[in-house]
Design a protein around this motif. Structure first.
Motif, short mmCIF file in Angstrom:
data_model
loop_
_atom_site.label_atom_id
_atom_site.label_comp_id
_atom_site.label_asym_id
_atom_site.label_seq_id
_atom_site.Cartn_x
_atom_site.Cartn_y
_atom_site.Cartn_z
N TRP A 19 -4.94 -40.99 -9.84
CA TRP A 19 -5.33 -40.76 -11.23
C TRP A 19 -5.29 -39.29 -11.61
O TRP A 19 -5.41 -38.95 -12.78
N VAL B 145 -7.52 -51.22 -11.16
CA VAL B 145 -7.78 -50.77 -9.79
C VAL B 145 -8.06 -52.03 -8.97
O VAL B 145 -9.15 -52.60 -9.05
N GLN C 160 -12.72 -43.71 -8.03
CA GLN C 160 -11.46 -43.57 -8.76
C GLN C 160 -10.30 -43.40 -7.77
O GLN C 160 -10.45 -42.74 -6.75
N PRO C 161 -9.14 -43.96 -8.07
CA PRO C 161 -7.97 -43.77 -7.19
C PRO C 161 -7.51 -42.31 -7.20
O PRO C 161 -7.57 -41.64 -8.24
N LEU D 248 -10.42 -51.88 -4.93
CA LEU D 248 -11.78 -51.40 -4.75
C LEU D 248 -12.38 -52.02 -3.48
O LEU D 248 -12.23 -53.23 -3.25
N GLY E 261 -12.40 -53.85 -11.64
CA GLY E 261 -11.14 -53.11 -11.57
C GLY E 261 -10.70 -52.49 -12.88
O GLY E 261 -9.93 -51.53 -12.89
N VAL F 289 -13.41 -48.89 -13.94
CA VAL F 289 -13.52 -47.65 -13.16
C VAL F 289 -13.58 -46.45 -14.11
O VAL F 289 -12.84 -46.39 -15.10
#
Length: 553
Positions: free
Chosen positions: A457, A400, A453-454, A403, A425, A428
């Motif tokens: 995901w 990630v 969290q993206p 962030l 990164g 996460v």
């Protein structure tokens, strides 16, 4: 696949389970949150033991769970015999170990012997006692240079950036001595020449062995011993010949020979794995020589670029050096300290050295990184020895990299003057289920995860991938299942097969062949009786680029 998992008490591999174990790294803060505070904990691990059992791993390594102010995510330990309330209690840890054993899983906590927290009782006593006191001898306190002691004692630099020395204020309020911290100022280095330090950690080993744990991962195993003179680091010093004043010094092995004696005095084949950043496989082999530690992470392989020639050299160097001392290799692609390998493999290769921070180079090609990661998984799990799986790699998670700066917690970010983002990164919290954050990491209605969290995901959750034969999760599950079924896999040797540049092909007996195509052209498969596993679609009898296959010869 749970019927193929044997308990530690009955496994036919128990005599030397660590020689070919597949071990799952649990970064406890980010694995599973059981109490809803947004941070992973022991309760979360206990709830996910069936997942780990069904994945097919043999053990779990848990990052530090000890009492800590969390200046460095638990690697600044205030009490090695207490669990931090953020994670649970010692009683809960004991229950976790017992339940893991019931599932056929072993448990290996982290141990951090190079340093303590600045809140550790010993360090607080050292500050209060003042110059020349016995309490300060447990650490590395020195007078400063300069007319008034205003300069650090030497030129050593901290891993997280800046000087490796901090000056204290003495009990009478005057500027005082300096203390060494090779990491953050909140992590003062211990003096491993002091017999009390050695006795303390031997007792810590026994404390946890008595509670059933199966071994330890040793943090900064190469850093415990410093040159007693604390000289400046020469400009062109090499780490790889034992002459560096604070990394990979030969005297460190005396400590581990004593630790091995303690481990061997317990039933159940207790084990150690070293985080030892050694410059060469030959230096790494010194940690696992007879009478020393059992295994050590193979960072040479982790740092090798996606190149067939370089990978073969790394595999050959590693196996040759470790075979010479009778130790197994331990293969690893990612961990909590390095950029996830999907994000490294999806970019142009770059040269980075042991202990350095990987810096992304160019735009990430996610699909390329995914194809290579799938192939790398089959390559790694087919090599002789053991393997470590970092949580989330079995889900195909990438680093990630976006962030927000205001959520970054790695001390590298502040110590570098906000120029190096650090390791958050790859830390996460991982996704388990659902379409929205926290993706099952925490119970419904919980606080937000400690790192965001993206959104994408949602396509990488355990729930989304289970039962999908094309998913990364099922790729790992089948590979780990086959690894237990096939007598050729695990400990042993390999024999390279003739293959063109860009292709790795090797046989393992009895009757197993692994082929990995790292070239730009399809490769015709060798003769075989059955395709056992593959990282991606095959083109008739040809192996496409960025693809691996397991064959029955």
């Amino acid at each position: 696949m749970t019927e193929n998992v044997l308990s530690p008490a009955t496994s036919t591999r128990a005599a030397a389970w660590w020689r070919d174990a597949a071990i799952y790294q649990v970064y406890i803060r980010s694995f599973a949150d059981g109490n809803g505070d947004g941070v992973g904990d022991i309760a979360g691990i206990r709830a996910k033991l069936p997942y780990l059992r069904d994945l097919g791993v043999d053990a779990l390594w848990i990052n530090p769970w000890y009492l800590s102010p969390m200046a460095d995510a638990g690697y600044d330990v205030a009490d090695f015999r207490e669990i931090d309330p953020m994670f649970g209690t010692v009683a809960e840890a004991e229950r976790l170990v017992a339940e893991a054993h019931e599932h056929g899983l072993r448990v290996i906590p982290d141990l951090v012997p190079n340093h303590t927290s600045d809140q550790h009782r010993w360090f607080q006593e050292a500050l209060a006692a003042g110059r020349g006191s016995p309490q300060r001898e447990r650490y590395l306190f020195r007078e400063g240079r300069g007319e008034h002691g205003e300069l650090p004692p030497n030129n050593w630099q901290a891993v997280f950036g800046g000087d490796a020395w901090t000056r204290v204020t003495e009990p009478d309020g005057a500027p005082g001595q300096w203390y060494l911290h090779l990491f953050a100022p909140e992590q003062p280095d211990l003096n491993w020449q002091h017999p009390e330090v050695r006795r303390e950690f031997e007792d810590v080993l026994r404390f946890w062995f008595d509670r059933g744990i199966d071994g330890f991962r040793i943090d900064v195993a190469h850093g415990l011993i410093k040159d007693p003179e604390l000289p400046d680091v020469p400009e062109h010093v090499r780490v790889g010949d034992g002459s560096h004043p604070h990394w990979d010094r030969d005297e460190v092995h005396e400590i581990y020979r004593r630790w091995r004696e303690i481990a061997d005095s317990y039933d159940g084949d207790r084990t150690f794995v070293a985080e030892a950043w050694a410059e060469t496989p030959e230096r790494l082999a010194r940690y696992v020589a007879p009478g020393g530690l059992h295994t050590a992470f193979n960072f040479d392989f982790l740092q090798t670029p996606w190149d067939a020639g370089e990978m073969r050299k790394s595999i050959d160097r590693t196996t040759a050096a470790l075979n010479a001392v009778g130790a197994p290799a331990t293969w690893v692609l990612s961990n909590h300290d390095v950029t996830r390998h999907l994000s490294r493999y999806g970019r142009p290769a770059q040269d980075w050295k042991p202990g350095e921070q990987y810096q992304p180079n160019g735009r990430l090609d996610v699909e390329l990184g995914l194809r290579r990661s799938r192939a790398a998984a089959l390559l790694t799990l087919a090599l002789p020895g053991g393997a470590y799986i970092y949580q989330g790699e079995e889900l195909g998670l990438s680093e990630v990299e976006d962030l927000p700066e205001n959520v970054l917690q790695d001390p590298t970010w502040e110590r570098s003057g906000n120029t190096v983002r650090g390791r958050d990164g790859c830390r996460v919290p991982i996704p388990w289920s659902g379409e929205v954050t926290p993706f099952g990491f925490s119970p419904d209605g919980s606080r937000e995860p400690w790192l965001p969290q993206p959104e994408h995901w949602k396509d990488h959750t355990v729930e989304d991938q289970e039962g999908d034969s094309r998913s990364m999760l099922e790729l790992y599950r089948r590979a780990l299942w086959l690894r237990r079924q096939l007598p050729a896999l695990g400990a042993g040797t390999l024999r390279w097969l003739d293959a063109p540049d860009g292709v790795l092909a090797f046989a393992r007996e009895p009757g197993f062949v692994c082929v990995v195509n790292l070239s730009a052209e399809p490769y015709a498969l060798p003769e075989h009786s059955e395709i056992l596993h593959q990282s991606g679609p095959l083109d008739r009898a040809a192996l496409p680029p960025e693809t691996a296959v397991w064959l029955a010869a």
